[in-house]
Design a protein around this motif. Structure first.
Motif, PDB file in Angstrom:
ATOM      1  N   ILE A 479      18.519 -11.974 -11.928  1.00 28.14           N
ATOM      2  CA  ILE A 479      18.547 -13.008 -10.886  1.00 28.14           C
ATOM      3  C   ILE A 479      17.238 -13.002 -10.109  1.00 28.14           C
ATOM      4  CG2 ILE A 479      19.690 -13.724  -8.744  1.00 28.14           C
ATOM      5  CD1 ILE A 479      22.316 -12.616  -9.952  1.00 28.14           C
ATOM      6  N   TRP A 480      16.703 -11.803  -9.818  1.00 26.45           N
ATOM      7  CA  TRP A 480      15.437 -11.717  -9.071  1.00 26.45           C
ATOM      8  C   TRP A 480      14.272 -12.279  -9.890  1.00 26.45           C
ATOM      9  CZ3 TRP A 480      17.183  -6.234  -7.408  1.00 26.45           C
ATOM     10  CH2 TRP A 480      17.886  -6.325  -6.208  1.00 26.45           C
ATOM     11  N   ARG A 481      14.339 -12.130 -11.221  1.00 24.60           N
ATOM     12  CA  ARG A 481      13.289 -12.732 -12.044  1.00 24.60           C
ATOM     13  C   ARG A 481      13.276 -14.249 -11.877  1.00 24.60           C
ATOM     14  NH1 ARG A 481      14.806  -9.184 -16.604  1.00 24.60           N
ATOM     15  NH2 ARG A 481      13.323  -7.448 -16.706  1.00 24.60           N
ATOM     16  N   ALA A 482      14.477 -14.840 -11.886  1.00 27.47           N
ATOM     17  CA  ALA A 482      14.577 -16.296 -11.665  1.00 27.47           C
ATOM     18  C   ALA A 482      14.110 -16.647 -10.252  1.00 27.47           C
ATOM     19  CB  ALA A 482      16.025 -16.749 -11.885  1.00 27.47           C
ATOM     20  N   MET A 483      14.438 -15.767  -9.292  1.00 30.98           N
ATOM     21  CA  MET A 483      14.012 -15.990  -7.908  1.00 30.98           C
ATOM     22  C   MET A 483      12.489 -15.914  -7.792  1.00 30.98           C
ATOM     23  SD  MET A 483      15.265 -13.834  -4.566  1.00 30.98           S
ATOM     24  CE  MET A 483      14.760 -14.270  -2.903  1.00 30.98           C
ATOM     25  N   LYS A 484      11.887 -14.990  -8.543  1.00 29.52           N
ATOM     26  CA  LYS A 484      10.428 -14.851  -8.538  1.00 29.52           C
ATOM     27  C   LYS A 484       9.775 -16.126  -9.079  1.00 29.52           C
ATOM     28  CE  LYS A 484       6.687 -11.907 -10.260  1.00 29.52           C
ATOM     29  NZ  LYS A 484       6.358 -10.694 -11.060  1.00 29.52           N
ATOM     30  N   SER A 485      10.347 -16.657 -10.151  1.00 30.41           N
ATOM     31  CA  SER A 485       9.815 -17.887 -10.735  1.00 30.41           C
ATOM     32  C   SER A 485       9.899 -19.050  -9.746  1.00 30.41           C
ATOM     33  CB  SER A 485      10.586 -18.231 -12.014  1.00 30.41           C
ATOM     34  OG  SER A 485      10.166 -19.451 -12.550  1.00 30.41           O
ATOM     35  N   ALA A 486      11.075 -19.151  -9.045  1.00 29.70           N
ATOM     36  CA  ALA A 486      11.222 -20.211  -8.041  1.00 29.70           C
ATOM     37  C   ALA A 486      10.249 -20.015  -6.887  1.00 29.70           C
ATOM     38  CB  ALA A 486      12.670 -20.236  -7.533  1.00 29.70           C
ATOM     39  N   SER A 487      10.025 -18.762  -6.474  1.00 28.79           N
ATOM     40  CA  SER A 487       9.085 -18.470  -5.381  1.00 28.79           C
ATOM     41  C   SER A 487       7.667 -18.865  -5.768  1.00 28.79           C
ATOM     42  CB  SER A 487       9.132 -16.982  -5.034  1.00 28.79           C
ATOM     43  OG  SER A 487      10.422 -16.602  -4.593  1.00 28.79           O
ATOM     44  N   LYS A 488       7.330 -18.615  -7.025  1.00 25.33           N
ATOM     45  CA  LYS A 488       5.992 -18.972  -7.503  1.00 25.33           C
ATOM     46  C   LYS A 488       5.790 -20.484  -7.454  1.00 25.33           C
ATOM     47  CE  LYS A 488       2.849 -18.034 -11.341  1.00 25.33           C
ATOM     48  NZ  LYS A 488       2.712 -17.392 -12.680  1.00 25.33           N
ATOM     49  N   LYS A 489       6.854 -21.236  -7.873  1.00 22.11           N
ATOM     50  CA  LYS A 489       6.770 -22.701  -7.835  1.00 22.11           C
ATOM     51  C   LYS A 489       6.644 -23.212  -6.400  1.00 22.11           C
ATOM     52  CE  LYS A 489       9.371 -23.699 -12.056  1.00 22.11           C
ATOM     53  NZ  LYS A 489      10.599 -24.320 -12.630  1.00 22.11           N
ATOM     54  N   ALA A 490       7.285 -22.491  -5.474  1.00 19.08           N
ATOM     55  CA  ALA A 490       7.261 -22.911  -4.062  1.00 19.08           C
ATOM     56  C   ALA A 490       6.013 -22.411  -3.341  1.00 19.08           C
ATOM     57  CB  ALA A 490       8.516 -22.406  -3.361  1.00 19.08           C
ATOM     58  N   GLY A 491       5.188 -21.621  -4.017  1.00 19.07           N
ATOM     59  CA  GLY A 491       3.995 -21.072  -3.379  1.00 19.07           C
ATOM     60  C   GLY A 491       4.334 -19.962  -2.399  1.00 19.07           C
ATOM     61  N   LYS A 492       5.420 -19.239  -2.656  1.00 21.37           N
ATOM     62  CA  LYS A 492       5.857 -18.187  -1.739  1.00 21.37           C
ATOM     63  C   LYS A 492       5.979 -16.846  -2.457  1.00 21.37           C
ATOM     64  CE  LYS A 492       8.300 -21.141   1.537  1.00 21.37           C
ATOM     65  NZ  LYS A 492       9.539 -21.341   2.338  1.00 21.37           N
ATOM     66  N   LEU A 493       5.023 -16.559  -3.300  1.00 22.70           N
ATOM     67  CA  LEU A 493       5.062 -15.309  -4.052  1.00 22.70           C
ATOM     68  C   LEU A 493       4.908 -14.103  -3.135  1.00 22.70           C
ATOM     69  CD1 LEU A 493       5.536 -14.626  -6.972  1.00 22.70           C
ATOM     70  CD2 LEU A 493       3.072 -14.617  -7.353  1.00 22.70           C
ATOM     71  N   ASP A 494       4.109 -14.239  -2.070  1.00 26.45           N
ATOM     72  CA  ASP A 494       3.963 -13.143  -1.111  1.00 26.45           C
ATOM     73  C   ASP A 494       5.303 -12.850  -0.428  1.00 26.45           C
ATOM     74  OD1 ASP A 494       1.306 -12.945  -1.726  1.00 26.45           O
ATOM     75  OD2 ASP A 494       0.633 -14.173  -0.032  1.00 26.45           O
ATOM     76  N   TYR A 495       6.022 -13.915  -0.118  1.00 30.73           N
ATOM     77  CA  TYR A 495       7.347 -13.739   0.497  1.00 30.73           C
ATOM     78  C   TYR A 495       8.256 -12.967  -0.452  1.00 30.73           C
ATOM     79  CZ  TYR A 495      12.222 -14.946   1.369  1.00 30.73           C
ATOM     80  OH  TYR A 495      13.583 -14.882   1.531  1.00 30.73           O
ATOM     81  N   PHE A 496       8.204 -13.301  -1.737  1.00 33.19           N
ATOM     82  CA  PHE A 496       9.067 -12.624  -2.711  1.00 33.19           C
ATOM     83  C   PHE A 496       8.716 -11.145  -2.812  1.00 33.19           C
ATOM     84  CE2 PHE A 496       9.884 -11.093  -7.030  1.00 33.19           C
ATOM     85  CZ  PHE A 496      11.254 -11.275  -7.093  1.00 33.19           C
ATOM     86  N   THR A 497       7.414 -10.849  -2.826  1.00 37.06           N
ATOM     87  CA  THR A 497       6.987  -9.441  -2.913  1.00 37.06           C
ATOM     88  C   THR A 497       7.515  -8.655  -1.711  1.00 37.06           C
ATOM     89  OG1 THR A 497       4.989 -10.076  -4.117  1.00 37.06           O
ATOM     90  CG2 THR A 497       4.994  -7.911  -3.059  1.00 37.06           C
ATOM     91  N   ALA A 498       7.391  -9.225  -0.532  1.00 36.78           N
ATOM     92  CA  ALA A 498       7.886  -8.557   0.680  1.00 36.78           C
ATOM     93  C   ALA A 498       9.408  -8.408   0.612  1.00 36.78           C
ATOM     94  CB  ALA A 498       7.486  -9.372   1.909  1.00 36.78           C
ATOM     95  N   TYR A 499      10.066  -9.397   0.033  1.00 37.21           N
ATOM     96  CA  TYR A 499      11.525  -9.363  -0.077  1.00 37.21           C
ATOM     97  C   TYR A 499      11.968  -8.207  -0.973  1.00 37.21           C
ATOM     98  CZ  TYR A 499      16.072 -10.666  -2.044  1.00 37.21           C
ATOM     99  OH  TYR A 499      17.373 -10.642  -2.497  1.00 37.21           O
ATOM    100  N   ILE A 500      11.326  -8.052  -2.153  1.00 37.63           N
ATOM    101  CA  ILE A 500      11.712  -6.987  -3.081  1.00 37.63           C
ATOM    102  C   ILE A 500      11.423  -5.612  -2.464  1.00 37.63           C
ATOM    103  CG2 ILE A 500      11.159  -5.908  -5.310  1.00 37.63           C
ATOM    104  CD1 ILE A 500      12.971  -8.321  -5.535  1.00 37.63           C
ATOM    105  N   GLU A 501      10.307  -5.496  -1.747  1.00 36.50           N
ATOM    106  CA  GLU A 501       9.999  -4.215  -1.087  1.00 36.50           C
ATOM    107  C   GLU A 501      11.055  -3.880  -0.041  1.00 36.50           C
ATOM    108  OE1 GLU A 501       6.085  -4.876   0.378  1.00 36.50           O
ATOM    109  OE2 GLU A 501       5.082  -4.381  -1.534  1.00 36.50           O
ATOM    110  N   ALA A 502      11.525  -4.896   0.671  1.00 34.74           N
ATOM    111  CA  ALA A 502      12.574  -4.685   1.671  1.00 34.74           C
ATOM    112  C   ALA A 502      13.878  -4.251   1.009  1.00 34.74           C
ATOM    113  CB  ALA A 502      12.788  -5.961   2.485  1.00 34.74           C
ATOM    114  N   VAL A 503      14.189  -4.848  -0.165  1.00 35.52           N
ATOM    115  CA  VAL A 503      15.396  -4.464  -0.911  1.00 35.52           C
ATOM    116  C   VAL A 503      15.287  -3.010  -1.356  1.00 35.52           C
ATOM    117  CG1 VAL A 503      16.682  -4.848  -3.048  1.00 35.52           C
ATOM    118  CG2 VAL A 503      15.996  -6.796  -1.645  1.00 35.52           C
ATOM    119  N   GLN A 504      14.133  -2.631  -1.874  1.00 32.35           N
ATOM    120  CA  GLN A 504      13.941  -1.256  -2.314  1.00 32.35           C
ATOM    121  C   GLN A 504      14.133  -0.276  -1.159  1.00 32.35           C
ATOM    122  OE1 GLN A 504      10.036  -1.725  -4.345  1.00 32.35           O
ATOM    123  NE2 GLN A 504      11.038  -0.659  -6.052  1.00 32.35           N
ATOM    124  N   GLN A 505      13.631  -0.635  -0.013  1.00 28.53           N
ATOM    125  CA  GLN A 505      13.751   0.236   1.146  1.00 28.53           C
ATOM    126  C   GLN A 505      15.205   0.324   1.605  1.00 28.53           C
ATOM    127  OE1 GLN A 505      11.494   2.175   2.457  1.00 28.53           O
ATOM    128  NE2 GLN A 505      12.865   2.938   4.062  1.00 28.53           N
TER     129      GLN A 505
END
Length: 524
Positions: A479-505
């Motif tokens: 699901i996160w892979r699909a979310m990453k693809s959508a974030s890239k299309k929306a120009g929010k790849l930085d947001y996605f990276t911060a989101y995954i780091e927050a999930v890991q934490q």
């Protein structure tokens, strides 16, 4: 030492008597084929054409050979209560009957049995078939049906399919050779069988809701629909008119059977009057009969039925009066009428019916309709209402009435109106799965507004994590892979990276989840 026929017969008397009775019920004295089968079986018994038995005391299996044109071997498995023959005939054959008669002669008189069986013969089917008329066809049907379906007890549902197939086989033997008559014969007999069965079911208080019975009715309706479709596309012979008159009479009587199989009877009736009986004179005569009828003795509301005639005869004022009687109890019938009206291109009349039904749909779908039918029915409604013009408020009322059973339909409505935020909210309110979201239009949402879908991906990923298994963690990563693809299309790849780091934490103690995230390269 092998037992004699007499010893075997007395050891298994109950099975032999039951089998003989079963054979007797399948064999019709008025049918030449059955009469010949019985005669040849009796001949085998009387002329010692049956060789001595081979019987195993241990397995209780009897094997007998019958000398015929070719020697046939009959096997009776008494523990399993089955009988079979090596001859090519798949169902009951003269060899099986011969063995049962051979065993039965030790406790009944075969001559008396044969006399009683032959006494049940009335008019030979062959003579009825030779002179073609609706009266003779009806007598043929009655002869077979009255013999096969009788008695005060309801039919056992699990025997219904075999019984009806046996009846149809006997009738099919007398089907006309001319191709232009064959489909009419099939239709005539299917209607006769349906009517006789329903009348017997009502008389014996049979359970018509049983799934075996429903399966039989659905198959019968499909057969009748195919015949109607074929006949509606062919030119009628003048000589066939009396047969259509007889069918019309039987169809009318089926509609007015006291109760039971309401959906089948109504659907059957509408099939004829929307596809086959389209002459103005017939329509007017049938409507006159309905106008004179009393609906207190039937479980079908006549206002529903009369609506189709008001539509076909272009009587809008009468249609409006009939529609005023609509309620939660009969709304499905009116929906069926609207469906047939749309098939005939009566869009305005269908619109009147469908709009009038709107206030009753929520109660009907959520409370009156069986749960197993709700999703299929809402799809049907979505298709029908999609063919008429509705205001925004009417569309909203329609999809609100569906509840959770119309999520796919409501999703399509929201997509059509570009209400993407509400689409996302709907699927958070009624959680399902990512494959179902794709079916409901997730890809379209991502294509139009990828950032709108990001909260939805988060929601479903969290649902997977809560299950706390490696398999669910893997699904969350997908699901996160699909979310990453959508974030890239929306120009929010930085947001996605911060989101995954927050999930890991947040889930740093879930070692299996951490491993799946690291293997997936989501942060690259």
């Amino acid at each position: 030492m092998s037992l004699s026929f007499s010893e075997i017969a007395h050891a298994h008397k109950d099975f032999i008597q039951h089998t003989l009775q079963s054979f007797e019920e399948q064999l019709l004295p008025s049918a030449n084929e059955d009469a010949e089968l019985v005669t040849r079986a009796m001949f085998s018994v009387r002329n010692q054409a049956i060789k001595p038995p081979h019987y195993s005391r241990f397995s209780q299996i009897l094997v007998c050979q019958v000398q015929d044109v070719n020697t046939a071997e009959v096997t009776i498995n008494f523990p399993e209560q089955t009988i079979s023959c090596s001859c090519p005939k798949k169902d009951l054959c003269r060899h099986q009957l011969a063995i049962i008669l051979k065993l039965s002669q030790y406790f009944i008189s075969l001559q008396q049995w044969l006399s009683i069986w032959r006494s049940k013969r009335s008019v030979p089917l062959q003579s009825l078939a030779s002179e073609r008329s609706p009266e003779n066809w009806q007598m043929m049907a009655d002869e077979v049906l009255n013999y096969a379906i009788k008695g005060p007890q309801p039919l056992e549902p699990y025997t219904l399919s075999g019984l009806i197939e046996n009846i149809r086989t006997k009738l099919q033997r007398h089907r006309p050779y001319e191709q232009e008559w064959q489909e009419l014969f099939n239709l005539f007999m299917d209607i006769a069988v349906s009517k006789h069965f329903l009348l017997h079911a009502v008389k014996t208080k049979a359970d018509l809701s049983h799934h075996y019975v429903q399966f039989f009715l659905e198959n019968t309706l499909s057969r009748i629909q195919r015949s109607i479709d074929t006949l509606s596309k062919t030119t009628r012979l003048f000589a066939t008119e009396p047969f259509f008159d007889a069918i019309q009479k039987n169809v009318h009587e089926i509609l007015f059977i006291e109760k039971g199989a309401t959906a089948f009877r109504l659907s059957l009736y509408l099939q004829f009057w929307t596809k086959l009986f389209n002459e103005q004179k017939r329509l007017k005569n049938e409507l006159a009969l309905l106008e004179q009828s009393d609906d207190s003795n039937t479980d079908i509301e006549l206002n529903v039925v009369k609506s189709i005639f008001y539509i076909l005869l272009s009587s809008p004022s009468q249609l409006e009066q009939a529609v005023e009687t609509m309620s939660e109890n009969n709304v499905e019938g009116f929906i069926d009428i609207a469906q047939y009206a749309l098939q005939k291109d009566f869009v305005d009349e269908a619109t009147v019916l469908l709009k009038k039904a709107l206030p009753f749909l929520q109660t009907f779908v959520q409370d009156n309709l069986l749960p197993i039918r709700r999703q299929k029915f809402t799809r049907k409604l979505d298709h029908l209402y999609g063919q008429v013009q509705l205001s925004d408020s009417e569309e909203l009322a329609l999809y609100s009435s569906f509840g959770r059973y119309g999520i796919e339909s409501f999703s399509n409505y929201l997509l059509r109106h570009n209400r993407l935020d509400e689409w996302v909210g709907l699927h958070q309110l009624y959680p399902s799965s990512i494959p179902y979201l794709d079916q409901c239009g997730l890809k379209d949402v991502v294509a139009q507004s990828p950032e709108t879908a990001l909260p939805l991906y988060h929601f479903y990923a969290m649902e997977e994590i809560q299950q706390k298994s490696r398999q669910n963690y893997k699904q969350a990563v997908r699901i996160w892979r699909a979310m990453k693809s959508a974030s890239k299309k929306a120009g929010k790849l930085d947001y996605f990276t911060a989101y995954i780091e927050a999930v890991q934490q947040q889930y740093k103690r879930l070692r299996a989840l951490q491993e799946e995230i690291n293997k997936s390269n989501l942060l690259i």
